[in-house]
Design an enzyme around this catalytic site. Structure first.
Site, PDB file in Angstrom:
ATOM      1  N   ASP A 447     -13.808 -28.109  55.090  1.00 55.82           N
ATOM      2  CA  ASP A 447     -14.386 -27.111  56.285  1.00 55.82           C
ATOM      3  C   ASP A 447     -13.232 -27.044  57.139  1.00 55.82           C
ATOM      4  OD1 ASP A 447     -15.582 -26.196  58.564  1.00 55.82           O
ATOM      5  OD2 ASP A 447     -17.399 -27.513  58.300  1.00 55.82           O
ATOM      6  N   HIS A 448     -12.779 -25.782  57.450  1.00 57.28           N
ATOM      7  CA  HIS A 448     -11.563 -25.549  58.610  1.00 57.28           C
ATOM      8  C   HIS A 448     -11.900 -25.949  59.892  1.00 57.28           C
ATOM      9  CE1 HIS A 448      -7.539 -25.039  59.259  1.00 57.28           C
ATOM     10  NE2 HIS A 448      -7.414 -23.906  58.393  1.00 57.28           N
ATOM     11  N   ARG A 449     -13.401 -26.116  60.219  1.00 62.69           N
ATOM     12  CA  ARG A 449     -13.709 -26.305  61.815  1.00 62.69           C
ATOM     13  C   ARG A 449     -13.634 -27.919  61.913  1.00 62.69           C
ATOM     14  NH1 ARG A 449     -20.001 -25.077  61.266  1.00 62.69           N
ATOM     15  NH2 ARG A 449     -19.717 -26.599  59.394  1.00 62.69           N
TER      16      ARG A 449
END
Length: 476
Positions: A447-449
Site C-alpha cells: 500500500d503506497h499510502r
C-alpha cells in the site's frame, strides 16, 4: 405442558450478518442436550458447528439446508419441557401463567450470542394429531364454551394461543414470502426457500408450472428450468440455444461473496505497487535437506513456505511499515509490534486467509508445525472465524501450483502481501560460471499510502537475502 423455545442464528464472528445452513445434525423428534451439535453453517469466513443451548426435544427445523439466514433469525424450535413437568394448575383454579411469564420476551442464550428480542413464541409439535380445519381466528385450547367478554389484561395472565393459530407451522400449507403479483394478478405458489433459490438463480417463477401438491413450485422445478427445460411462456432465443445446458449459474455467497467484496474494496481503496525479485535459493534448499535429518525436525513437515514465513517476520523487524495499517477513520497509521501472519489457502469453499498468531515469536520449527496445522484445518473448511481476523501481513504461495509469481491484492486492513513463486532448476551465474541453481521469484504488493518505494524495496531485498543465504539471519 410443553415449553417451546426458538434458537436464533448467532453472530459467530465479528461483523457477521448472515450464514448458510449446510447440514442439520438433528430432526423433529430428536432429543438434544446442552452443547450437542445441532447444525453446521457456512459464514463468510468458514464452516461453523453450532451447539444446542438447551436440553429438550426438537419440534421443528425452521430453515432448509442451502438457505441463507440473517443473524438473529430463528432456525430451530425446541420443546424444553417435553414431559410437561413444569406445567401445573394455579391454586385458585385459574390457568397458571406460562413458565417464565415474568421474564416474557427473554430466552436463554449461549454466551456471546446476545439476547433474543421480542416475545417468546410457541410452535405446534409436529407429532401432535392433525387439527381440524383451521378458522381464520385463533381457537382456544379448551373445549368450546359460551362466549364471554375477555377479562382485563391485568386480571390474569392470558393463555398462550393454541398451536392451530400458527398456520406457518403446519407441514403442508405453503406460506409464500411477500411477492409482487404478475400483471394478471397471478402469484406463483412456492415456499420461501424456493423463492430465494429462484431469485438467486435468476429464474422467473411466473413461467413455471409447479409439480408439487396443489401446483406448488418445488426446488426441482426451479433447477429443471435452470438446466434448460422449456418454459411455457418463453420461446427459446439464440442465446438460449447457444448456451442452454452448457452453462450453469452458482449463487454468489459465503466465502466467495466475502472474498470478492474484500478484493474489490482493497483494489479500489489502497494504491497498490508491486515489485519483483528473482532469488537463487539453493542455500536455503540445502539447509532444508540437512534440517530434515536433524532429530528435532524428523517429524515436522518442513516446506519452503516455512522458510519464507521466517524470512518475512525477520525482515518486518527492519521495515515495520509493511506490518502497519492505514486507519482512514482516525487519520492514523497503526504500527504493530507483533506479526499475525496470514497464509492464503485455497479450499473447496474458496480462498481463505487464516492467521498464524504471533508468528514473530516462533522458531522455524514452530512455524513449520503451525503452517501444517493451519493448512490442514483450512482444507477441511474448519478454520474458526476468529482465526481469520486481524492479520498484519500475508504470504500467498502460488508456487505450489507451478506458477512463477503474480501481482497479489493486499488483504483489507494490511499494507503488504508477498507472493512466493515456484522453485525451479535454472541456469545461474556463480563466480563467472553458468551453473544450474534452485531459483525462485518473489513479488511484493504494498500500500503506497503506508509504504514508500524505498521501504518496500528494502523489505523485499531483505526477504530475498534471507532465502538466498539463511546465515544472514544471524545479523538481524
Amino acid at each position: 405442558m410443553p415449553q417451546f423455545k426458538q434458537f436464533p442464528l448467532p453472530d459467530t464472528a465479528e461483523g457477521l450478518t448472515e450464514a448458510e445452513i449446510l447440514t442439520w445434525h438433528v430432526g423433529p423428534g430428536d432429543a438434544v442436550k446442552v452443547n450437542d451439535i445441532i447444525v453446521e453453517i457456512e459464514t463468510a469466513k468458514a464452516a461453523v458447528e453450532l451447539p444446542c443451548p438447551w436440553d429438550g426435544v426438537v419440534t421443528e427445523l425452521l430453515v432448509e439446508v442451502g438457505q441463507t439466514v440473517e443473524v438473529g433469525a430463528p432456525i430451530i424450535t425446541i420443546d424444553v419441557d417435553p414431559t410437561g413437568a413444569a406445567g401445573a394448575p394455579a391454586t385458585n383454579g385459574a390457568p397458571a401463567p406460562a413458565k417464565g411469564a415474568e421474564d416474557e420476551g427473554r430466552v436463554a442464550n449461549l454466551v456471546g450470542y446476545g439476547p433474543k428480542t421480542g416475545p417468546a413464541k410457541r410452535r405446534a409439535r409436529k407429532d401432535a394429531p392433525a387439527p381440524a380445519p383451521v378458522a381464520a381466528t385463533p381457537a382456544p385450547v379448551a373445549p368450546p364454551a359460551p362466549a364471554v367478554a375477555p377479562a382485563p389484561a391485568a386480571a390474569v395472565a392470558p393463555p398462550r394461543p393454541a398451536p392451530v393459530a400458527r398456520q406457518a407451522t403446519a407441514p403442508d400449507p405453503v406460506t409464500p414470502a411477500p411477492v409482487t403479483p404478475a400483471p394478471g394478478g397471478y402469484v406463483p405458489l412456492a415456499k420461501p426457500p424456493v423463492r430465494k433459490l429462484a431469485k438467486d438463480l435468476g429464474v422467473d417463477l411466473h413461467g413455471l408450472t409447479g409439480s408439487g401438491p396443489g401446483g406448488v413450485i418445488t426446488r426441482e422445478d426451479v433447477e429443471a428450468a435452470l438446466a434448460g427445460a422449456p418454459e411455457p411462456s418463453t420461446a427459446p432465443t439464440a442465446s438460449t440455444v447457444d448456451g442452454g445446458a452448457r452453462e450453469r449459474r452458482v449463487p454468489i455467497k459465503g466465502v466467495r461473496k466475502a472474498t470478492a467484496q474484500a478484493m474489490v474494496d482493497s483494489a479500489f481503496t489502497a494504491p497498490h505497487v508491486t515489485e519483483f525479485l528473482t532469488v537463487d535459493v539453493t542455500p536455503m534448499m540445502e539447509l532444508r535437506a540437512r534440517l530434515k535429518n536433524a532429530p528435532e525436525f524428523r517429524d515436522v513437515k518442513l516446506t519452503p513456505l516455512a522458510f519464507a514465513a521466517k524470512a518475512v517476520v525477520l525482515a518486518a523487524r527492519r521495515t515495520p511499515d509493511v506490518n502497519a495499517t492505514w486507519d482512514a477513520a482516525a487519520g492514523e497509521i497503526v504500527y504493530k509490534d507483533y506479526v499475525h501472519l496470514g497464509i492464503a489457502a485455497a479450499t473447496p469453499r474458496g480462498l481463505v486467509v487464516p492467521k498464524v498468531r504471533d508468528a514473530d515469536r516462533m522458531s522455524l520449527r514452530e512455524l513449520a508445525i503451525a503452517l501444517d496445522e493451519l493448512a490442514t484445518v483450512a482444507r477441511e473448511g474448519r478454520t474458526p472465524p476468529a482465526d481469520m481476523l486481524n492479520g498484519t501481513i500475508t504470504i500467498t504461495n502460488v508456487g505450489v501450483f507451478g506458477v512463477d509469481t503474480g501481482t497479489p491484492i493486499i488483504n483489507p486492513g494490511e499494507s503488504a502481501i508477498l507472493a512466493l513463486g515456484a522453485i525451479r532448476d535454472m541456469p545461474w551465474v556463480v563466480d563467472g560460471q553458468v551453473v544450474p541453481r534452485k531459483v525462485c521469484q518473489l513479488a511484493l504488493s504494498f500500500d503506497h499510502r503506508v509504504v514508500d518505494g524505498q521501504q518496500g524495496s528494502r523489505f523485499l531485498a531483505d526477504v530475498g537475502a534471507l532465502l538466498a543465504d539463511p546465515g544472514v539471519a544471524m545479523t538481524y
